[in-house]
Design a protein around this motif. Sequence first.
Motif, PDB file in Angstrom:
ATOM      1  N   ALA A  86       0.833  -1.208   0.000  1.00  0.00           N
ATOM      2  CA  ALA A  86       0.000   0.000   0.000  1.00  0.00           C
ATOM      3  C   ALA A  86       0.865   1.254   0.000  1.00  0.00           C
ATOM      4  CB  ALA A  86      -0.927  -0.003   1.210  1.00  0.00           C
ATOM      5  N   ASN A  89       2.727   1.922  -3.343  1.00  0.00           N
ATOM      6  CA  ASN A  89       1.789   2.269  -4.406  1.00  0.00           C
ATOM      7  C   ASN A  89       0.938   3.500  -4.060  1.00  0.00           C
ATOM      8  OD1 ASN A  89       1.876   0.144  -6.674  1.00  0.00           O
ATOM      9  ND2 ASN A  89       1.867  -1.115  -4.828  1.00  0.00           N
ATOM     10  N   ILE A  91      -1.325   4.179  -1.882  1.00  0.00           N
ATOM     11  CA  ILE A  91      -2.765   3.963  -1.747  1.00  0.00           C
ATOM     12  C   ILE A  91      -3.300   4.918  -0.673  1.00  0.00           C
ATOM     13  CG2 ILE A  91      -4.554   2.311  -1.059  1.00  0.00           C
ATOM     14  CD1 ILE A  91      -2.849   0.106  -2.297  1.00  0.00           C
ATOM     15  N   GLU A  93      -6.131   5.298   0.657  1.00  0.00           N
ATOM     16  CA  GLU A  93      -7.062   4.737   1.643  1.00  0.00           C
ATOM     17  C   GLU A  93      -6.361   4.021   2.789  1.00  0.00           C
ATOM     18  OE1 GLU A  93      -9.952   2.125  -0.001  1.00  0.00           O
ATOM     19  OE2 GLU A  93     -10.379   3.391  -1.723  1.00  0.00           O
ATOM     20  N   HIS A  94      -5.051   3.794   2.648  1.00  0.00           N
ATOM     21  CA  HIS A  94      -4.364   2.912   3.588  1.00  0.00           C
ATOM     22  C   HIS A  94      -4.488   3.367   5.037  1.00  0.00           C
ATOM     23  CE1 HIS A  94      -1.622   0.147   5.368  1.00  0.00           C
ATOM     24  NE2 HIS A  94      -0.702   1.059   5.608  1.00  0.00           N
ATOM     25  N   TYR A 109      -6.408  -3.844  -1.750  1.00  0.00           N
ATOM     26  CA  TYR A 109      -5.280  -3.088  -2.284  1.00  0.00           C
ATOM     27  C   TYR A 109      -4.869  -3.511  -3.703  1.00  0.00           C
ATOM     28  CZ  TYR A 109      -4.719  -1.205   2.462  1.00  0.00           C
ATOM     29  OH  TYR A 109      -4.922  -0.581   3.678  1.00  0.00           O
ATOM     30  N   ILE A 112      -7.214  -1.932  -6.159  1.00  0.00           N
ATOM     31  CA  ILE A 112      -6.980  -0.501  -6.348  1.00  0.00           C
ATOM     32  C   ILE A 112      -5.827  -0.273  -7.317  1.00  0.00           C
ATOM     33  CG2 ILE A 112      -6.187   1.610  -5.206  1.00  0.00           C
ATOM     34  CD1 ILE A 112      -7.670   0.663  -2.687  1.00  0.00           C
ATOM     35  N   VAL A 113      -4.765  -1.064  -7.155  1.00  0.00           N
ATOM     36  CA  VAL A 113      -3.546  -0.864  -7.956  1.00  0.00           C
ATOM     37  C   VAL A 113      -3.686  -1.408  -9.370  1.00  0.00           C
ATOM     38  CG1 VAL A 113      -1.081  -1.445  -8.141  1.00  0.00           C
ATOM     39  CG2 VAL A 113      -2.069  -0.849  -5.907  1.00  0.00           C
TER      40      VAL A 113
END
Length: 203
Positions: A86, A89, A91, A93-94, A109, A112-113
């Motif tokens: 996460a 990348n 992310i 939201e992590h 995750y 998302i990626v």
Amino acid sequence: MYWESVQFKGKRTSIKHGIYYEIAMDNLGKSIIEKSEYDKIEKKAAYYSDNDMGKSLVVSNAIQRYLCTCTVFLYLTVESFINFYAAINNISEHEKLERKPTKYKWRRYPRIVTNQEIDNKVIENLEKLTMRRNELVHYKTMGGAEGIEDPTNITVADCEEYNSIVVGMFAALANIDESVKAEVERLQKTKSRFLDEAAIKRI
């Protein structure tokens, strides 16, 4: 160590999942060696000496110690890696999802990626490792302290299965995200390094 650190956001960052996996494989290898010694002692069970009985107990306890450690650190490997995934990348939201279950993150995750999902069967396999890890860290009682369940009855075969689950999760992620392929190779190299050494020592 195969994993030491990477350049991340302008500074060197230790990669904990690699260290955790090495600890797991080191302990699995040691348990295999000790199990071989235990089996030799047990073959003499019909004419046990007091010394043999004492040695058997010591070796048995050592095996469980190694296998408990292996189990916990295999779980830490998948938990730590998905958080690392996460982070690298970015992310967003992590932080909000940080306290979500590890299984949830492994579903969320990668989607998302990559806009793809890991095979659901692979994710569900994690539940077996998660349950055993929880047994080790959350005691359950059956009517008071004298009724505490013993969660440490783990076998070498159990840990080999848990390891297959971990490697399978990394491999499944690598199938939809090529950047993870190098991680799978590192897992395999680490596993071979420790278990090949254990195979030699048990001879």
